[in-house]
Design a protein around this motif. Structure first.
Motif, PDB file in Angstrom:
ATOM      1  N   VAL A 220       0.839  -1.200   0.000  1.00 57.21           N
ATOM      2  CA  VAL A 220       0.000   0.000   0.000  1.00 57.21           C
ATOM      3  C   VAL A 220       0.876   1.253   0.000  1.00 57.21           C
ATOM      4  O   VAL A 220       1.967   1.258   0.575  1.00 57.21           O
ATOM      5  N   GLN A 221       0.386   2.294  -0.649  1.00 58.98           N
ATOM      6  CA  GLN A 221       1.041   3.598  -0.581  1.00 58.98           C
ATOM      7  C   GLN A 221       0.537   4.333   0.651  1.00 58.98           C
ATOM      8  O   GLN A 221      -0.673   4.429   0.874  1.00 58.98           O
ATOM      9  N   VAL A 222       1.471   4.862   1.446  1.00 62.83           N
ATOM     10  CA  VAL A 222       1.132   5.510   2.713  1.00 62.83           C
ATOM     11  C   VAL A 222       1.934   6.797   2.860  1.00 62.83           C
ATOM     12  O   VAL A 222       3.152   6.807   2.618  1.00 62.83           O
ATOM     13  N   VAL A 223       1.271   7.857   3.255  1.00 61.15           N
ATOM     14  CA  VAL A 223       1.945   9.105   3.611  1.00 61.15           C
ATOM     15  C   VAL A 223       1.388   9.567   4.956  1.00 61.15           C
ATOM     16  O   VAL A 223       0.180   9.784   5.093  1.00 61.15           O
ATOM     17  N   VAL A 224       2.278   9.717   5.936  1.00 65.86           N
ATOM     18  CA  VAL A 224       1.894  10.113   7.288  1.00 65.86           C
ATOM     19  C   VAL A 224       2.560  11.442   7.621  1.00 65.86           C
ATOM     20  O   VAL A 224       3.734  11.668   7.285  1.00 65.86           O
TER      21      VAL A 224
END
Length: 331
Positions: A220-224
């Motif tokens: 999955v692509q994740v940006v936090v």
């Protein structure tokens, strides 16, 4: 929370930096990922790109395992269509001999680049002799297994490691799910390329059915970030364009220019370029973990492979640290 987190790194080259800097950043990230508690650290394969510095995952794996202690390191993935399955098996048997119990071989079907690099990688190769992707993967699987000792007429991919590399097939189709199950490989569903929940459900169910209950990993692509607004800013320029080619392979690329280069280099005349919404989880660490937990609960996903599509160094490292440390605090 009862799911694992792993990392996929593409060695992105930020504006104004060199490939050497990006590659050293990859090593530092692997070391940090180990300290944060990530389970695996995988390297991607991309060719003829001035934005990504990793055309050879195997070389980076060898570099990283010598400078980390226990994190699993692997490919996410080797683009098998370009290579001899025998040579890929030799590479990963060598790596598994250097670091027994720590090596993953992940294999993908995509080209990892545009047609110019594909033609260069396959120069002199008789494509008819290579066979289908399924046939290539079956050959690779046979050489990754340790054969009985004693028969010198058997072709072996040496050296023979004490513990062979763990095997993963990267894909987003029921065909990939069935192939992985037939060969006893773990499936990695590529939700970072296609996060359609209906497709995911079909593929994950197919894999579970054909593998006697095994669970797939999901990329999955994740940006936090510290706030939802800050996360929105980090992904503001992220774009995805799908190129559909009649009677040819389709791809996802990051810009209209790349899409046009793809059809130009491939000599395609009948095609469609359409923008797509990126498959992305974004927000604060708590918000992203809530989304991961929902996927875990709904689909039974036990491990996520995290791809963070941010090239800027500080923002990317912070995103991955926030994701990991929030999980450790709340687990």
């Amino acid at each position: 929370m009862s799911y694992r987190l792993s990392l996929l790194d593409k060695s992105p080259i930020a504006d104004g930096e060199t490939a050497s800097h990006a590659l050293h950043r990859t090593l530092q990230l692997a070391q940090q990922a180990e300290s944060w508690g990530y389970h695996r650290f995988w390297l991607a394969e991309h060719h003829n790109s001035d934005r990504l510095a990793s055309p050879s995952p195997e070389l980076l794996i060898a570099w990283i395992i010598g400078q980390t202690q226990h994190i699993r390191v692997g490919s996410g993935g080797v683009m098998l269509q370009h290579y001899s399955p025998y040579k890929v098996a030799e590479n990963f048997n060598l790596l598994a001999s250097l670091a027994p119990g720590r090596i993953d071989v992940g294999v993908g079907k995509a080209p990892g680049g545009l047609p110019l690099s594909t033609r260069a990688l396959q120069l002199g190769v008789h494509l008819q002799e290579k066979g289908s992707f399924a046939e290539q993967l079956t050959l690779l699987d046979s050489w990754l297994h340790v054969p009985p000792v004693g028969d010198e007429e058997i072709l072996r991919a040496t050296p023979q490691p004490p513990r062979p590399a763990n095997r993963f097939l990267l894909g987003a189709s029921e065909e990939s799910a069935k192939l992985a199950a037939e060969l006893g490989w773990q499936l990695v569903f590529a939700a970072h390329h296609n996060g359609d929940p209906q497709l995911m459900e079909k593929v994950l169910n197919s894999y579970r059915q054909h593998s006697n209950g095994q669970r797939a990993l999901v990329a999955v692509q994740v940006v936090v970030a510290d706030s939802p607004a800050e996360a929105d800013l980090l992904v503001d320029n992220l774009r995805v364009y799908h190129v559909s080619v009649k009677d040819g392979p389709s791809v996802n690329v990051g810009s209209v220019e790349q899409a046009e280069r793809y059809v130009r280099q491939g000599g395609y005349s009948d095609y469609v370029i359409e923008p797509r919404t990126p498959s992305l989880l974004k927000g604060t660490a708590a918000q992203v973990h809530a989304k991961l937990d929902a996927l875990h609960q709904h689909f039974g996903i036990e491990e996520f492979v995290i791809d963070t599509p941010v090239a800027e160094e500080q923002a990317r490292v912070k995103s991955l640290e926030l994701l990991a440390t929030h999980r450790l605090v709340t687990a």
